[in-house]
Design a protein around this motif. Structure first.
Motif, PDB file in Angstrom:
ATOM      1  N   LYS A   1     127.907 -14.234  -2.774  1.00  0.00           N
ATOM      2  CA  LYS A   1     126.606 -14.067  -3.413  1.00  0.00           C
ATOM      3  C   LYS A   1     125.533 -14.667  -2.520  1.00  0.00           C
ATOM      4  O   LYS A   1     125.724 -15.722  -1.928  1.00  0.00           O
ATOM      5  N   GLU A   2     124.434 -13.945  -2.436  1.00  0.00           N
ATOM      6  CA  GLU A   2     123.237 -14.447  -1.765  1.00  0.00           C
ATOM      7  C   GLU A   2     122.076 -14.119  -2.694  1.00  0.00           C
ATOM      8  O   GLU A   2     121.636 -12.964  -2.753  1.00  0.00           O
ATOM      9  N   GLY A   3     121.647 -15.108  -3.452  1.00  0.00           N
ATOM     10  CA  GLY A   3     120.666 -14.848  -4.497  1.00  0.00           C
ATOM     11  C   GLY A   3     121.294 -13.972  -5.559  1.00  0.00           C
ATOM     12  O   GLY A   3     122.369 -14.265  -6.065  1.00  0.00           O
ATOM     13  N   LYS A   4     120.641 -12.854  -5.874  1.00  0.00           N
ATOM     14  CA  LYS A   4     121.179 -11.913  -6.858  1.00  0.00           C
ATOM     15  C   LYS A   4     122.074 -10.852  -6.225  1.00  0.00           C
ATOM     16  O   LYS A   4     122.702 -10.070  -6.931  1.00  0.00           O
ATOM     17  N   MET A   5     122.115 -10.824  -4.904  1.00  0.00           N
ATOM     18  CA  MET A   5     122.887  -9.800  -4.192  1.00  0.00           C
ATOM     19  C   MET A   5     124.316 -10.270  -3.947  1.00  0.00           C
ATOM     20  O   MET A   5     124.548 -11.449  -3.657  1.00  0.00           O
ATOM     21  N   ALA A   6     125.264  -9.338  -4.056  1.00  0.00           N
ATOM     22  CA  ALA A   6     126.662  -9.607  -3.723  1.00  0.00           C
ATOM     23  C   ALA A   6     127.002  -8.759  -2.505  1.00  0.00           C
ATOM     24  O   ALA A   6     126.761  -7.549  -2.495  1.00  0.00           O
ATOM     25  N   TYR A   7     127.529  -9.404  -1.486  1.00  0.00           N
ATOM     26  CA  TYR A   7     127.915  -8.721  -0.251  1.00  0.00           C
ATOM     27  C   TYR A   7     129.434  -8.684  -0.162  1.00  0.00           C
ATOM     28  O   TYR A   7     130.098  -9.710  -0.323  1.00  0.00           O
ATOM     29  N   TYR A   8     129.951  -7.487   0.081  1.00  0.00           N
ATOM     30  CA  TYR A   8     131.401  -7.276   0.117  1.00  0.00           C
ATOM     31  C   TYR A   8     131.898  -7.141   1.543  1.00  0.00           C
ATOM     32  O   TYR A   8     131.208  -6.615   2.413  1.00  0.00           O
ATOM     33  N   SER A   9     133.127  -7.597   1.743  1.00  0.00           N
ATOM     34  CA  SER A   9     133.790  -7.468   3.043  1.00  0.00           C
ATOM     35  C   SER A   9     135.296  -7.350   2.792  1.00  0.00           C
ATOM     36  O   SER A   9     135.767  -7.587   1.669  1.00  0.00           O
ATOM     37  N   LEU A  10     136.017  -6.979   3.824  1.00  0.00           N
ATOM     38  CA  LEU A  10     137.472  -6.893   3.700  1.00  0.00           C
ATOM     39  C   LEU A  10     138.023  -8.292   3.481  1.00  0.00           C
ATOM     40  O   LEU A  10     137.514  -9.265   4.044  1.00  0.00           O
ATOM     41  N   ALA A  11     139.065  -8.398   2.686  1.00  0.00           N
ATOM     42  CA  ALA A  11     139.577  -9.696   2.268  1.00  0.00           C
ATOM     43  C   ALA A  11     140.158 -10.514   3.409  1.00  0.00           C
ATOM     44  O   ALA A  11     139.957 -11.719   3.473  1.00  0.00           O
ATOM     45  N   ASP A  12     140.878  -9.856   4.307  1.00  0.00           N
ATOM     46  CA  ASP A  12     141.494 -10.599   5.407  1.00  0.00           C
ATOM     47  C   ASP A  12     141.986  -9.644   6.488  1.00  0.00           C
ATOM     48  O   ASP A  12     141.802  -8.427   6.394  1.00  0.00           O
TER      49      ASP A  12
END
Length: 88
Positions: free
Chosen positions: A59-70
């Motif tokens: 989370k960055e403020g109200k935004m959620a940023y997704y990435s590959l888990a590993d």
């Protein structure tokens, strides 16, 4: 289970999400634009991917940023692409 991961990867939208995240970290709005899909569908598919620990978010403020888990998820994508493009 391994079969659960293959079942998850059999959905084209989830696979496209993983391929997009292979390139870089993205928010839901970026994924909807890249995949030309509606936000609720992308959010639902991200929940499925998160439940199987294939993606993570921050989370960055109200935004959620997704990435590959590993690195394991990265390897699965690379191996799948390599296999699909292999000359026979």
């Amino acid at each position: 289970m391994v079969s659960d991961n293959f079942k998850i990867l059999s959905d084209i939208t989830r696979l496209k999400i993983l391929q997009a995240l292979y390139q870089r970290e993205l928010c839901v709005c970026d994924l909807t634009a890249v995949l030309e899909a509606n936000q609720s569908n992308i959010s639902h598919q991200l929940r499925v991917l998160r439940s199987k620990n294939l993606v993570k978010f921050r989370k960055e403020g109200k935004m959620a940023y997704y990435s590959l888990a590993d690195e394991h998820v990265v390897k699965m994508i690379e191996m799948g692409v390599e296999h699909a493009t292999e000359k026979r």
